[in-house]
Design an enzyme around this catalytic site. Sequence first.
Site, PDB file in Angstrom:
ATOM      1  N   ASP A 205       0.843  -1.196   0.000  1.00 11.87           N
ATOM      2  CA  ASP A 205       0.000   0.000   0.000  1.00 11.87           C
ATOM      3  C   ASP A 205       0.883   1.253   0.000  1.00 11.87           C
ATOM      4  O   ASP A 205       1.864   1.331   0.752  1.00 11.87           O
ATOM      5  CB  ASP A 205      -0.903   0.004   1.234  1.00 11.87           C
ATOM      6  CG  ASP A 205      -1.980   1.070   1.167  1.00 11.87           C
ATOM      7  OD1 ASP A 205      -3.050   0.777   0.612  1.00 11.87           O
ATOM      8  OD2 ASP A 205      -1.744   2.188   1.665  1.00 11.87           O
ATOM      9  N   ASN A 213      -2.785  12.717  -3.990  1.00 13.92           N
ATOM     10  CA  ASN A 213      -3.859  13.104  -4.908  1.00 13.92           C
ATOM     11  C   ASN A 213      -4.397  14.501  -4.582  1.00 13.92           C
ATOM     12  O   ASN A 213      -4.648  15.315  -5.477  1.00 13.92           O
ATOM     13  CB  ASN A 213      -5.003  12.089  -4.847  1.00 13.92           C
ATOM     14  CG  ASN A 213      -4.751  10.872  -5.721  1.00 13.92           C
ATOM     15  OD1 ASN A 213      -3.986  10.937  -6.696  1.00 13.92           O
ATOM     16  ND2 ASN A 213      -5.376   9.761  -5.392  1.00 13.92           N
ATOM     17  N   HIS A 218      -4.780  13.897  -9.527  1.00 15.23           N
ATOM     18  CA  HIS A 218      -4.820  12.463  -9.842  1.00 15.23           C
ATOM     19  C   HIS A 218      -3.819  12.072 -10.927  1.00 15.23           C
ATOM     20  O   HIS A 218      -3.393  10.907 -10.977  1.00 15.23           O
ATOM     21  CB  HIS A 218      -6.243  12.066 -10.257  1.00 15.23           C
ATOM     22  CG  HIS A 218      -7.215  12.093  -9.126  1.00 15.23           C
ATOM     23  ND1 HIS A 218      -7.360  11.048  -8.243  1.00 15.23           N
ATOM     24  CD2 HIS A 218      -8.103  13.041  -8.711  1.00 15.23           C
ATOM     25  CE1 HIS A 218      -8.285  11.327  -7.337  1.00 15.23           C
ATOM     26  NE2 HIS A 218      -8.756  12.545  -7.603  1.00 15.23           N
ATOM     27  N   ASP A 222      -1.548   8.909 -10.425  1.00 15.47           N
ATOM     28  CA  ASP A 222      -1.406   7.815 -11.389  1.00 15.47           C
ATOM     29  C   ASP A 222       0.058   7.541 -11.703  1.00 15.47           C
ATOM     30  O   ASP A 222       0.460   6.387 -11.897  1.00 15.47           O
ATOM     31  CB  ASP A 222      -2.156   8.153 -12.681  1.00 15.47           C
ATOM     32  CG  ASP A 222      -3.667   8.065 -12.513  1.00 15.47           C
ATOM     33  OD1 ASP A 222      -4.130   7.562 -11.472  1.00 15.47           O
ATOM     34  OD2 ASP A 222      -4.382   8.514 -13.436  1.00 15.47           O
ATOM     35  N   GLU A 248      -4.603   2.422  -4.353  1.00 14.01           N
ATOM     36  CA  GLU A 248      -3.142   2.365  -4.189  1.00 14.01           C
ATOM     37  C   GLU A 248      -2.689   1.025  -3.628  1.00 14.01           C
ATOM     38  O   GLU A 248      -1.580   0.908  -3.119  1.00 14.01           O
ATOM     39  CB  GLU A 248      -2.684   3.494  -3.264  1.00 14.01           C
ATOM     40  CG  GLU A 248      -3.086   3.366  -1.806  1.00 14.01           C
ATOM     41  CD  GLU A 248      -4.475   3.906  -1.502  1.00 14.01           C
ATOM     42  OE1 GLU A 248      -4.713   4.275  -0.344  1.00 14.01           O
ATOM     43  OE2 GLU A 248      -5.332   3.958  -2.410  1.00 14.01           O
TER      44      GLU A 248
END
Length: 346
Positions: A205, A213, A218, A222, A248
Amino acid sequence: MTSGRDLLDGLAHLTGIRNAQRLEYSLLKTLDSIYQSAQIWAIQLTAEGHPESLHSFDRKHDTVTTVPFDQEQQPIPVWLLDQALATGEPSEGTDESGRRVSVFPMSGLKEFSICLAFSFDNASDSESLDALLVRSFLSVYRNFVKLIDDAQTDELTGLLNRKTFEDNFRELATIGRSTHSPEPAGGRREEPDPEETDVWLAVIDVDDFKRINDSFGHVYGDEVLILLARLLQQSFRQNDLVYRFGGEEFVVLAEIASPEMAAATFGRLQRAVADYALPRVGRVTTSIGVTRLRPYMTASAVLDEADQALYYAKANGKNQVCLYDQLVDSGVIKPNVIEAGEIELF
């Protein structure tokens, strides 16, 4: 040659498969039944288009045998294979013993790219090879590999998706699934001895991903996920299985010889992520929970153990690897108890 009905039966079997690795078996078995006087091989190609392994159908045992591709000792003339790979078109020639050999290349499918090679003792048999039929079968193979790949992979990262994990856990969790593959380069771990390994599951994680974010958008989030996917692919062997579970969170199923090696393997990944500086975002870290698969465990039970180890890592500083069994042994978390009805045989 087989009848048209047998040919259609083979095609029906090929198109009914939903596992890309089983497609090659069906392809070789079908062509073997059509061209019974030929020796037929599938040459597995790397992502760069280089020969990696040689596969053939074993009629006696109804299976596909695999050996590493050896430039010095292999049944296909090197010049003929090079010509087919260079042009992308079928090539035909004669080997040193006078056998007629035909090679049909098919690239562009990552680890599922192959060349088909046919070898005939008699010229009359080789003349009966229907190039159009072979190319049509390769087209069917290509189309279904792409369909399966689209259904099984995450669009952003190209890793396997959660549905694939849930659909195939019983098969994926068995050590017997792996086959020998050449030792990878670039820092990947070495191939373990299947007799001395367990299957380990890790949940990975990204720490503070929501903050990334919220702070950068975003698009940059990404970018972090794509970086982690790339580092995962570089860190593990081809036969290890890497998934994006959404958001994630990532999951790895890998064969590793011991708890110490499991900690070292995932520790290298954790440090590789922490050492990588992304433009604007800077450095990110990961927390990783790891557990060993044991008989009679469901997918949810295994994931729950890894999640417990992950939560402990998150709550105690982040940016670290925690093994479930070690946490239980030290008394910081309580062991899971398998309740009646939870048992699922592999």
